[in-house]
Design a protein around this motif. Structure first.
Motif, PDB file in Angstrom:
ATOM      1  N   VAL A   4     -64.810 -71.531   9.427  1.00  0.00           N
ATOM      2  CA  VAL A   4     -63.985 -70.341  10.347  1.00  0.00           C
ATOM      3  C   VAL A   4     -64.468 -70.275  11.545  1.00  0.00           C
ATOM      4  O   VAL A   4     -65.780 -70.107  11.952  1.00  0.00           O
ATOM      5  CB  VAL A   4     -64.064 -69.036   9.634  1.00  0.00           C
ATOM      6  CG1 VAL A   4     -63.195 -67.936  10.383  1.00  0.00           C
ATOM      7  CG2 VAL A   4     -63.338 -68.974   8.093  1.00  0.00           C
ATOM      8  N   TYR A   5     -63.457 -70.200  12.857  1.00  0.00           N
ATOM      9  CA  TYR A   5     -64.008 -70.201  13.946  1.00  0.00           C
ATOM     10  C   TYR A   5     -62.914 -68.951  14.721  1.00  0.00           C
ATOM     11  O   TYR A   5     -61.964 -68.830  14.235  1.00  0.00           O
ATOM     12  CB  TYR A   5     -63.270 -71.468  14.995  1.00  0.00           C
ATOM     13  CG  TYR A   5     -64.220 -72.705  14.539  1.00  0.00           C
ATOM     14  CD1 TYR A   5     -65.034 -73.431  15.284  1.00  0.00           C
ATOM     15  CD2 TYR A   5     -63.702 -73.449  13.268  1.00  0.00           C
ATOM     16  CE1 TYR A   5     -65.653 -74.623  14.971  1.00  0.00           C
ATOM     17  CE2 TYR A   5     -64.250 -74.619  13.058  1.00  0.00           C
ATOM     18  CZ  TYR A   5     -64.965 -75.173  13.791  1.00  0.00           C
ATOM     19  OH  TYR A   5     -65.834 -76.321  13.643  1.00  0.00           O
ATOM     20  N   SER A   6     -63.642 -68.126  15.630  1.00  0.00           N
ATOM     21  CA  SER A   6     -63.016 -67.221  16.151  1.00  0.00           C
ATOM     22  C   SER A   6     -63.319 -67.572  17.895  1.00  0.00           C
ATOM     23  O   SER A   6     -64.107 -67.444  17.993  1.00  0.00           O
ATOM     24  CB  SER A   6     -63.340 -65.830  15.968  1.00  0.00           C
ATOM     25  OG  SER A   6     -63.345 -65.334  14.526  1.00  0.00           O
ATOM     26  N   LEU A   7     -62.112 -68.224  18.435  1.00  0.00           N
ATOM     27  CA  LEU A   7     -62.299 -68.697  19.562  1.00  0.00           C
ATOM     28  C   LEU A   7     -61.116 -67.971  20.586  1.00  0.00           C
ATOM     29  O   LEU A   7     -60.199 -67.841  20.305  1.00  0.00           O
ATOM     30  CB  LEU A   7     -62.011 -69.969  19.768  1.00  0.00           C
ATOM     31  CG  LEU A   7     -63.023 -70.826  18.743  1.00  0.00           C
ATOM     32  CD1 LEU A   7     -62.451 -72.434  18.526  1.00  0.00           C
ATOM     33  CD2 LEU A   7     -64.598 -71.025  19.348  1.00  0.00           C
ATOM     34  N   THR A   8     -61.494 -67.994  21.787  1.00  0.00           N
ATOM     35  CA  THR A   8     -60.651 -67.910  22.975  1.00  0.00           C
ATOM     36  C   THR A   8     -59.912 -68.814  23.288  1.00  0.00           C
ATOM     37  O   THR A   8     -60.377 -70.121  22.998  1.00  0.00           O
ATOM     38  CB  THR A   8     -61.045 -66.940  24.141  1.00  0.00           C
ATOM     39  OG1 THR A   8     -62.086 -68.237  24.742  1.00  0.00           O
ATOM     40  CG2 THR A   8     -62.115 -65.679  23.808  1.00  0.00           C
ATOM     41  N   LEU A   9     -58.831 -69.034  23.993  1.00  0.00           N
ATOM     42  CA  LEU A   9     -58.036 -70.181  24.249  1.00  0.00           C
ATOM     43  C   LEU A   9     -58.915 -71.001  25.145  1.00  0.00           C
ATOM     44  O   LEU A   9     -58.771 -72.197  25.176  1.00  0.00           O
ATOM     45  CB  LEU A   9     -56.833 -69.899  24.904  1.00  0.00           C
ATOM     46  CG  LEU A   9     -55.810 -69.127  24.034  1.00  0.00           C
ATOM     47  CD1 LEU A   9     -54.368 -68.740  24.680  1.00  0.00           C
ATOM     48  CD2 LEU A   9     -55.232 -69.899  22.733  1.00  0.00           C
ATOM     49  N   ASN A  10     -59.945 -70.510  25.783  1.00  0.00           N
ATOM     50  CA  ASN A  10     -60.814 -71.354  26.850  1.00  0.00           C
ATOM     51  C   ASN A  10     -61.949 -71.887  25.958  1.00  0.00           C
ATOM     52  O   ASN A  10     -62.379 -72.922  26.567  1.00  0.00           O
ATOM     53  CB  ASN A  10     -61.441 -70.357  27.810  1.00  0.00           C
ATOM     54  CG  ASN A  10     -60.549 -69.839  28.917  1.00  0.00           C
ATOM     55  OD1 ASN A  10     -59.322 -70.721  29.115  1.00  0.00           O
ATOM     56  ND2 ASN A  10     -60.426 -68.725  29.471  1.00  0.00           N
ATOM     57  N   GLU A  11     -62.062 -71.624  24.628  1.00  0.00           N
ATOM     58  CA  GLU A  11     -63.199 -71.992  23.985  1.00  0.00           C
ATOM     59  C   GLU A  11     -62.695 -72.976  23.016  1.00  0.00           C
ATOM     60  O   GLU A  11     -63.544 -73.498  22.233  1.00  0.00           O
ATOM     61  CB  GLU A  11     -63.759 -70.838  23.290  1.00  0.00           C
ATOM     62  CG  GLU A  11     -64.679 -70.030  24.007  1.00  0.00           C
ATOM     63  CD  GLU A  11     -65.142 -68.639  23.320  1.00  0.00           C
ATOM     64  OE1 GLU A  11     -65.904 -68.137  23.680  1.00  0.00           O
ATOM     65  OE2 GLU A  11     -64.369 -68.402  22.401  1.00  0.00           O
ATOM     66  N   ILE A  12     -61.288 -73.197  22.910  1.00  0.00           N
ATOM     67  CA  ILE A  12     -60.727 -74.006  21.822  1.00  0.00           C
ATOM     68  C   ILE A  12     -61.112 -75.395  21.711  1.00  0.00           C
ATOM     69  O   ILE A  12     -61.330 -76.052  20.868  1.00  0.00           O
ATOM     70  CB  ILE A  12     -59.134 -73.804  21.841  1.00  0.00           C
ATOM     71  CG1 ILE A  12     -58.614 -74.652  20.495  1.00  0.00           C
ATOM     72  CG2 ILE A  12     -58.745 -74.661  23.038  1.00  0.00           C
ATOM     73  CD1 ILE A  12     -57.121 -74.196  20.284  1.00  0.00           C
ATOM     74  N   ASN A  13     -61.753 -75.994  22.924  1.00  0.00           N
ATOM     75  CA  ASN A  13     -62.047 -77.479  22.996  1.00  0.00           C
ATOM     76  C   ASN A  13     -63.258 -77.826  22.120  1.00  0.00           C
ATOM     77  O   ASN A  13     -63.649 -78.798  21.677  1.00  0.00           O
ATOM     78  CB  ASN A  13     -62.264 -77.912  24.397  1.00  0.00           C
ATOM     79  CG  ASN A  13     -61.239 -77.983  25.242  1.00  0.00           C
ATOM     80  OD1 ASN A  13     -60.073 -78.378  24.760  1.00  0.00           O
ATOM     81  ND2 ASN A  13     -61.429 -77.766  26.637  1.00  0.00           N
ATOM     82  N   SER A  14     -64.148 -76.633  21.755  1.00  0.00           N
ATOM     83  CA  SER A  14     -65.196 -76.823  20.852  1.00  0.00           C
ATOM     84  C   SER A  14     -64.780 -77.317  19.366  1.00  0.00           C
ATOM     85  O   SER A  14     -65.260 -78.043  18.765  1.00  0.00           O
ATOM     86  CB  SER A  14     -66.286 -75.505  20.904  1.00  0.00           C
ATOM     87  OG  SER A  14     -65.513 -74.744  20.181  1.00  0.00           O
ATOM     88  N   LEU A  15     -63.707 -76.608  18.952  1.00  0.00           N
ATOM     89  CA  LEU A  15     -62.908 -76.836  17.745  1.00  0.00           C
ATOM     90  C   LEU A  15     -62.186 -78.008  17.718  1.00  0.00           C
ATOM     91  O   LEU A  15     -62.236 -79.025  16.814  1.00  0.00           O
ATOM     92  CB  LEU A  15     -61.939 -75.679  17.352  1.00  0.00           C
ATOM     93  CG  LEU A  15     -61.003 -75.898  16.223  1.00  0.00           C
ATOM     94  CD1 LEU A  15     -61.986 -76.209  14.726  1.00  0.00           C
ATOM     95  CD2 LEU A  15     -60.074 -74.891  15.995  1.00  0.00           C
ATOM     96  N   VAL A  16     -61.629 -78.563  18.839  1.00  0.00           N
ATOM     97  CA  VAL A  16     -61.080 -79.844  19.000  1.00  0.00           C
ATOM     98  C   VAL A  16     -61.984 -80.992  18.673  1.00  0.00           C
ATOM     99  O   VAL A  16     -61.778 -81.929  18.232  1.00  0.00           O
ATOM    100  CB  VAL A  16     -60.233 -79.847  20.375  1.00  0.00           C
ATOM    101  CG1 VAL A  16     -59.896 -81.321  20.970  1.00  0.00           C
ATOM    102  CG2 VAL A  16     -58.867 -79.036  20.272  1.00  0.00           C
ATOM    103  N   ASP A  17     -63.104 -80.895  19.639  1.00  0.00           N
ATOM    104  CA  ASP A  17     -64.400 -81.791  19.555  1.00  0.00           C
ATOM    105  C   ASP A  17     -64.725 -81.940  17.938  1.00  0.00           C
ATOM    106  O   ASP A  17     -64.967 -83.034  17.575  1.00  0.00           O
ATOM    107  CB  ASP A  17     -65.485 -81.187  20.343  1.00  0.00           C
ATOM    108  CG  ASP A  17     -65.113 -81.427  21.774  1.00  0.00           C
ATOM    109  OD1 ASP A  17     -64.258 -82.374  22.283  1.00  0.00           O
ATOM    110  OD2 ASP A  17     -65.796 -80.958  22.763  1.00  0.00           O
ATOM    111  N   ASP A  18     -64.911 -80.751  17.289  1.00  0.00           N
ATOM    112  CA  ASP A  18     -65.470 -80.797  16.059  1.00  0.00           C
ATOM    113  C   ASP A  18     -64.268 -81.442  15.120  1.00  0.00           C
ATOM    114  O   ASP A  18     -64.891 -82.483  14.187  1.00  0.00           O
ATOM    115  CB  ASP A  18     -65.693 -79.522  15.555  1.00  0.00           C
ATOM    116  CG  ASP A  18     -66.706 -78.963  15.983  1.00  0.00           C
ATOM    117  OD1 ASP A  18     -67.519 -79.447  16.704  1.00  0.00           O
ATOM    118  OD2 ASP A  18     -67.178 -77.641  15.722  1.00  0.00           O
ATOM    119  N   ILE A  19     -63.197 -81.292  15.117  1.00  0.00           N
ATOM    120  CA  ILE A  19     -62.116 -82.092  14.460  1.00  0.00           C
ATOM    121  C   ILE A  19     -62.205 -83.520  14.964  1.00  0.00           C
ATOM    122  O   ILE A  19     -62.041 -84.141  13.856  1.00  0.00           O
ATOM    123  CB  ILE A  19     -60.788 -81.262  14.347  1.00  0.00           C
ATOM    124  CG1 ILE A  19     -60.654 -79.972  13.741  1.00  0.00           C
ATOM    125  CG2 ILE A  19     -59.480 -82.062  13.907  1.00  0.00           C
ATOM    126  CD1 ILE A  19     -59.687 -79.041  13.871  1.00  0.00           C
TER     127      ILE A  19
END
Length: 138
Positions: A4-19
């Motif tokens: 589970v991630y709770s992210l702002t739109l500016n932080e979404i790149n960390s999720l993109v990198d993980d995926i």
């Protein structure tokens, strides 16, 4: 596995990198209410992969192919039965990443039983600028 991630739109790149690190090929089912950020997520992945053209939801066309390894589907208007009747399941066997907006748990079951690597991302709007992403690999 569930994350589970709770992210702002500016932080979404960390999720993109993980995926991108953990899931390089297969089908990613995107679930969430209207305007939750499903297409925004695909835009971020496409940008990370070097795709510079406009990424839009294939709501009326059913499928967008951005590169020979990046595919985007939307089954909201047509439903799963129509998607299957058109032979679109065969498209999902192509190498690359396939993003399906509005995919159901029934579709996940079909894909996993066919041996297709599948991930589900449930997106929930927390605020105008923040989302919760629940990631499940199957």
């Amino acid at each position: 596995m569930k994350k589970v991630y709770s992210l702002t739109l500016n932080e979404i790149n960390s999720l993109v990198d993980d995926i991108r690190r953990d899931f390089q090929e297969g089908v990613i089912i995107l679930q969430g209410d209207l305007a939750a950020g499903k297409t925004t997520f695909v835009k971020k992945i496409a940008k990370k992969l070097g795709y510079s053209e406009d990424v839009t939801s294939p709501t009326f066309s059913l499928q967008q192919c951005y590169t020979d390894k990046l595919f985007h589907y939307d089954i909201y208007n047509h439903g799963l039965e129509h998607f299957i009747a058109l032979g679109m399941l065969e498209e999902l066997e192509k190498p690359g990443l396939h993003f399906i907006e509005w995919g159901s748990d029934e579709l996940v079951d079909i894909l996993t039983s066919a041996g297709i690597q599948t991930m589900t991302i449930k997106i929930k709007k927390i605020s105008d600028n923040a989302r919760e992403y629940i990631i499940c690999t199957h």
